[in-house]
Motif scaffolding. Structure first.
Motif, PDB file in Angstrom:
ATOM      1  N   GLN A   1       0.827  -1.203   0.000  1.00 21.86           N
ATOM      2  CA  GLN A   1       0.000   0.000   0.000  1.00 21.86           C
ATOM      3  C   GLN A   1       0.866   1.261   0.000  1.00 21.86           C
ATOM      4  O   GLN A   1       0.507   2.269  -0.615  1.00 21.86           O
ATOM      5  N   CYS A   2       2.015   1.199   0.647  1.00 22.77           N
ATOM      6  CA  CYS A   2       2.927   2.357   0.621  1.00 22.77           C
ATOM      7  C   CYS A   2       3.391   2.652  -0.796  1.00 22.77           C
ATOM      8  O   CYS A   2       3.489   3.819  -1.189  1.00 22.77           O
ATOM      9  N   ASP A   3       3.693   1.610  -1.547  1.00 19.32           N
ATOM     10  CA  ASP A   3       4.128   1.813  -2.932  1.00 19.32           C
ATOM     11  C   ASP A   3       3.037   2.507  -3.748  1.00 19.32           C
ATOM     12  O   ASP A   3       3.315   3.384  -4.564  1.00 19.32           O
ATOM     13  N   VAL A   4       1.785   2.112  -3.525  1.00 19.13           N
ATOM     14  CA  VAL A   4       0.663   2.731  -4.234  1.00 19.13           C
ATOM     15  C   VAL A   4       0.490   4.183  -3.781  1.00 19.13           C
ATOM     16  O   VAL A   4       0.360   5.101  -4.601  1.00 19.13           O
ATOM     17  N   LEU A   5       0.526   4.405  -2.469  1.00 19.54           N
ATOM     18  CA  LEU A   5       0.339   5.756  -1.939  1.00 19.54           C
ATOM     19  C   LEU A   5       1.472   6.693  -2.357  1.00 19.54           C
ATOM     20  O   LEU A   5       1.254   7.881  -2.566  1.00 19.54           O
ATOM     21  N   LYS A   6       2.659   6.147  -2.482  1.00 18.97           N
ATOM     22  CA  LYS A   6       3.808   6.946  -2.934  1.00 18.97           C
ATOM     23  C   LYS A   6       3.506   7.555  -4.301  1.00 18.97           C
ATOM     24  O   LYS A   6       3.770   8.735  -4.540  1.00 18.97           O
ATOM     25  N   GLU A   7       2.944   6.761  -5.188  1.00 22.78           N
ATOM     26  CA  GLU A   7       2.603   7.247  -6.530  1.00 22.78           C
ATOM     27  C   GLU A   7       1.470   8.264  -6.483  1.00 22.78           C
ATOM     28  O   GLU A   7       1.502   9.266  -7.181  1.00 22.78           O
ATOM     29  N   ILE A   8       0.474   8.006  -5.666  1.00 25.33           N
ATOM     30  CA  ILE A   8      -0.689   8.893  -5.585  1.00 25.33           C
ATOM     31  C   ILE A   8      -0.322  10.241  -4.972  1.00 25.33           C
ATOM     32  O   ILE A   8      -0.710  11.299  -5.479  1.00 25.33           O
ATOM     33  N   LEU A   9       0.436  10.214  -3.866  1.00 28.56           N
ATOM     34  CA  LEU A   9       0.713  11.433  -3.094  1.00 28.56           C
ATOM     35  C   LEU A   9       2.021  12.126  -3.465  1.00 28.56           C
ATOM     36  O   LEU A   9       2.216  13.287  -3.131  1.00 28.56           O
ATOM     37  N   GLY A  10       2.931  11.372  -4.081  1.00 24.45           N
ATOM     38  CA  GLY A  10       4.243  11.933  -4.374  1.00 24.45           C
ATOM     39  C   GLY A  10       5.134  12.021  -3.141  1.00 24.45           C
ATOM     40  O   GLY A  10       6.083  12.789  -3.101  1.00 24.45           O
ATOM     41  N   PHE A  11       4.809  11.232  -2.113  1.00 24.61           N
ATOM     42  CA  PHE A  11       5.597  11.198  -0.892  1.00 24.61           C
ATOM     43  C   PHE A  11       6.688  10.142  -1.012  1.00 24.61           C
ATOM     44  O   PHE A  11       6.568   9.197  -1.787  1.00 24.61           O
ATOM     45  N   GLU A  12       7.724  10.288  -0.232  1.00 24.96           N
ATOM     46  CA  GLU A  12       8.794   9.297  -0.149  1.00 24.96           C
ATOM     47  C   GLU A  12       8.348   8.172   0.785  1.00 24.96           C
ATOM     48  O   GLU A  12       7.809   8.428   1.856  1.00 24.96           O
ATOM     49  N   HIS A  13       8.560   6.918   0.380  1.00 27.45           N
ATOM     50  CA  HIS A  13       8.213   5.766   1.211  1.00 27.45           C
ATOM     51  C   HIS A  13       9.438   5.370   2.033  1.00 27.45           C
ATOM     52  O   HIS A  13      10.475   5.036   1.474  1.00 27.45           O
ATOM     53  N   ILE A  14       9.316   5.407   3.348  1.00 24.47           N
ATOM     54  CA  ILE A  14      10.396   5.012   4.242  1.00 24.47           C
ATOM     55  C   ILE A  14       9.971   3.724   4.930  1.00 24.47           C
ATOM     56  O   ILE A  14       9.146   3.719   5.841  1.00 24.47           O
ATOM     57  N   SER A  15      10.521   2.613   4.483  1.00 20.14           N
ATOM     58  CA  SER A  15      10.245   1.312   5.077  1.00 20.14           C
ATOM     59  C   SER A  15      11.266   1.032   6.173  1.00 20.14           C
ATOM     60  O   SER A  15      12.465   0.981   5.912  1.00 20.14           O
TER      61      SER A  15
ATOM     62  N   LYS B   1      17.664  10.517  12.072  1.00 19.15           N
ATOM     63  CA  LYS B   1      18.503  10.581  10.865  1.00 19.15           C
ATOM     64  C   LYS B   1      17.639  10.551   9.597  1.00 19.15           C
ATOM     65  O   LYS B   1      17.847  11.332   8.665  1.00 19.15           O
ATOM     66  N   ILE B   2      16.654   9.668   9.571  1.00 21.58           N
ATOM     67  CA  ILE B   2      15.768   9.543   8.409  1.00 21.58           C
ATOM     68  C   ILE B   2      14.993  10.848   8.176  1.00 21.58           C
ATOM     69  O   ILE B   2      14.874  11.315   7.043  1.00 21.58           O
ATOM     70  N   LEU B   3      14.460  11.432   9.234  1.00 23.10           N
ATOM     71  CA  LEU B   3      13.710  12.685   9.091  1.00 23.10           C
ATOM     72  C   LEU B   3      14.615  13.793   8.567  1.00 23.10           C
ATOM     73  O   LEU B   3      14.212  14.562   7.689  1.00 23.10           O
ATOM     74  N   ASP B   4      15.838  13.856   9.072  1.00 22.93           N
ATOM     75  CA  ASP B   4      16.778  14.871   8.583  1.00 22.93           C
ATOM     76  C   ASP B   4      17.098  14.669   7.105  1.00 22.93           C
ATOM     77  O   ASP B   4      17.168  15.637   6.340  1.00 22.93           O
ATOM     78  N   GLU B   5      17.264  13.424   6.694  1.00 26.71           N
ATOM     79  CA  GLU B   5      17.591  13.120   5.297  1.00 26.71           C
ATOM     80  C   GLU B   5      16.455  13.495   4.338  1.00 26.71           C
ATOM     81  O   GLU B   5      16.683  13.726   3.165  1.00 26.71           O
ATOM     82  N   ASN B   6      15.236  13.516   4.845  1.00 25.28           N
ATOM     83  CA  ASN B   6      14.063  13.725   3.985  1.00 25.28           C
ATOM     84  C   ASN B   6      13.346  15.040   4.226  1.00 25.28           C
ATOM     85  O   ASN B   6      12.240  15.239   3.720  1.00 25.28           O
ATOM     86  N   LYS B   7      13.965  15.959   4.929  1.00 22.29           N
ATOM     87  CA  LYS B   7      13.280  17.201   5.302  1.00 22.29           C
ATOM     88  C   LYS B   7      12.890  18.076   4.119  1.00 22.29           C
ATOM     89  O   LYS B   7      11.972  18.878   4.222  1.00 22.29           O
ATOM     90  N   SER B   8      13.520  17.895   2.975  1.00 25.45           N
ATOM     91  CA  SER B   8      13.171  18.722   1.814  1.00 25.45           C
ATOM     92  C   SER B   8      12.053  18.102   0.971  1.00 25.45           C
ATOM     93  O   SER B   8      11.597  18.706   0.015  1.00 25.45           O
ATOM     94  N   LYS B   9      11.595  16.922   1.329  1.00 22.80           N
ATOM     95  CA  LYS B   9      10.521  16.256   0.579  1.00 22.80           C
ATOM     96  C   LYS B   9       9.163  16.872   0.930  1.00 22.80           C
ATOM     97  O   LYS B   9       8.979  17.439   1.994  1.00 22.80           O
ATOM     98  N   ALA B  10       8.202  16.714   0.032  1.00 29.24           N
ATOM     99  CA  ALA B  10       6.841  17.189   0.288  1.00 29.24           C
ATOM    100  C   ALA B  10       6.220  16.414   1.446  1.00 29.24           C
ATOM    101  O   ALA B  10       5.456  16.949   2.241  1.00 29.24           O
ATOM    102  N   GLY B  11       6.569  15.150   1.531  1.00 29.54           N
ATOM    103  CA  GLY B  11       6.040  14.304   2.589  1.00 29.54           C
ATOM    104  C   GLY B  11       6.693  12.943   2.565  1.00 29.54           C
ATOM    105  O   GLY B  11       7.350  12.572   1.593  1.00 29.54           O
TER     106      GLY B  11
END
Length: 187
Positions: free
Chosen positions: A17-31, A71-81
């Protein structure tokens, strides 16, 4: 940056579902699982510690996960979500995540909880073991241990999140498309 949390028991289809939502929302998937495997493959200090816990089906201690997620949040802070898959898994991790998010001026939009009965989880675990190349998927005892750990630690964390965040629970039975439609209707 907005954070979407997806939770549910092992083998419930969170990653799919994350893979699908990633495409729909344009968010980065962090597993969480994928990131932990990368840390282990790279032989990092945190990865070596994680290996000792995960190979037995146990959860990695909260303090280690908090450091990793900072660390993950810092790495992705420039993403939309981002979509967090597999974290938080315990009540202390819920508090840790809320503290991290607040300290970094981020927000958690929703928590999507995929609910699947144990009997179906075991069927899915067996199917995944047949197709995956993961050592930890091959042992049926680890499947049971993961589900038990979820019931003991993560289900109470989900209940705890309900008092702090917008938690939406979805029936995880059916086709991938049916589950996706249930989720899309709420977001």
């Amino acid at each position: 940056m907005e954070i979407l949390v997806i939770t549910g028991p092992p083998y419930s289809g969170k990653g799919t579902q994350c893979d699908v939502l990633k495409e729909i929302l344009g968010f980065e998937h962090i597993s969480t699982g994928d990131r932990c495997r990368i840390e282990k493959q790279n032989g990092t200090e945190i990865g070596n510690i994680m290996s000792q816990y995960e190979e037995k089906g146990n959860l990695v201690p909260d303090a280690i996960m908090k450091d990793l997620f900072s660390k993950i949040l810092d790495e992705n802070k420039s993403k939309a979500g981002i979509i967090l898959d597999g974290y938080p898994r315990t009540k202390p991790q819920v508090d840790d995540l809320l503290e991290l998010v607040e300290s970094k001026n981020m927000k958690i939009g929703k928590v999507l909880n995929i609910d699947v009965p144990k009997s179906e989880l075991l069927i899915r675990a067996k199917k995944r073991a047949e197709t995956s190349n993961r050592k930890d998927d091959k042992d049926p005892q680890i499947h049971l241990k993961r589900i038990d750990v979820f019931e003991e630690a993560t289900r109470p964390a989900i209940e705890y999140m309900k008092s702090k965040l917008n938690v939406l629970t979805f029936d995880g039975l059916g086709t991938i498309e049916e589950i996706t439609e249930r989720i899309k209707a709420s977001i």
